[in-house]
Design an enzyme around this catalytic site. Structure first.
Site, PDB file in Angstrom:
ATOM      1  N   CYS A  97      28.980   0.509  -5.001  1.00 13.84           N
ATOM      2  CA  CYS A  97      29.719   1.770  -4.874  1.00 13.84           C
ATOM      3  C   CYS A  97      29.986   2.088  -3.397  1.00 13.84           C
ATOM      4  CB  CYS A  97      29.006   2.909  -5.601  1.00 13.84           C
ATOM      5  SG  CYS A  97      30.073   4.340  -5.915  1.00 13.84           S
ATOM      6  N   HIS A 187      28.001   0.659 -10.946  1.00  9.00           N
ATOM      7  CA  HIS A 187      26.583   0.812 -10.628  1.00  9.00           C
ATOM      8  C   HIS A 187      25.716  -0.033 -11.560  1.00  9.00           C
ATOM      9  CE1 HIS A 187      26.574   4.167  -7.704  1.00  9.00           C
ATOM     10  NE2 HIS A 187      27.696   4.530  -8.319  1.00  9.00           N
ATOM     11  N   GLU A 189      22.668  -0.573 -11.280  1.00  8.92           N
ATOM     12  CA  GLU A 189      21.321   0.011 -11.307  1.00  8.92           C
ATOM     13  C   GLU A 189      21.220   1.235 -12.218  1.00  8.92           C
ATOM     14  OE1 GLU A 189      23.255   2.651  -8.219  1.00  8.92           O
ATOM     15  OE2 GLU A 189      23.576   0.710  -9.176  1.00  8.92           O
TER      16      GLU A 189
END
Length: 243
Positions: A97, A187, A189
């Site tokens: 990002c 993302h 994560e």
């Protein structure tokens, strides 16, 4: 004392209503990577902490942020110079990002607000034809889901960069900059719970923009392939025999 092989370049911290229940960004990445906090070195560059010299025997993960690359904050520009130095020695880099946008900016691309506005929620990521020839992605599913939340995007790629995946909203979802450097606008994560917290936090803004937060939340799911992308890159970088 030997430094951990994984360096997390932290470029921001979540708002309290997201951080309090789910932890800080390094916690999210450690969970996604399946490693302990002791296995990583975290440098909070957004608070002025200085990065170690680039080291090709380590792998750096550059996190997301609630800041904007176009603000050209001093710590961000210092991190951009560090990215350029790391690229010169072939240090493995994975940007996420803000980290994705920072890498593109550092290497000569252009970052700005996306002309179609915000991209948020769980969306399909489609590999480009070039991914079929990429050593890292050639056996990856052609379409997979990933969590997204961003207003700014890579508008123009740096010289020599290659697009490996896109979404319906953003053509630059995975970008390769060199043999050891890759970044994602999405993302890997994020969990559905983190994504929901980010959506709920901006519910009023999303409604004003014509989106339905409840629908966005209902579409959330686990994004194992996106998470595996990050984990596999880091594992390969850490286990490379020459390192």
């Amino acid at each position: 004392m030997t430094s951990p092989s994984i360096l997390i370049v932290q470029v921001g911290t979540p708002p309290a209503e997201v951080r309090d229940p789910f932890g800080d960004l390094p916690d999210w990445f450690c969970r996604a990577l399946g490693c302990t906090a002791e296995a990583v070195e975290v440098v909070r560059v957004f608070e002025g902490e200085k990065l170690p010299s680039p080291d090709a025997s380590r792998v750096a993960v550059i996190t997301g942020s609630w800041a904007m690359v176009t603000d050209r904050l001093p710590w961000s520009e210092e991190a951009a110079q560090w990215v350029r130095d790391a690229m010169e020695i072939g240090m493995p880099l994975f940007g996420v990002c803000y980290g994705h946008q920072l890498m593109a900016h550092a290497l000569g691309g252009r970052v700005d607000y996306h002309p179609r506005g915000r991209e948020v929620g769980c969306k399909e990521i489609s590999l480009s034809p070039a991914a079929a020839e990429d050593s890292f992605l050639r056996n990856w599913p052609e379409v997979f889901k990933a969590h997204l939340t961003h207003e700014q995007s890579v508008i123009k790629l740096p010289p020599g960069a290659q697009v490996l995946a896109s979404s319906e909203h953003d053509p630059h979802q995975i970008v390769r900059y060199g043999p050891n450097a890759i970044s994602t606008q999405f993302h890997p994560e994020f969990t559905p719970q983190v994504s929901e917290a980010c959506i709920r936090r901006r519910a009023d803004v999303l409604r004003a923009e014509g989106a339905d937060p409840d629908v966005l939340v209902s579409e959330l799911e686990d994004t194992g392939e996106a998470r595996r992308l990050l984990k596999t890159f880091v594992e390969l970088a850490c286990c490379e025999p020459s390192r």
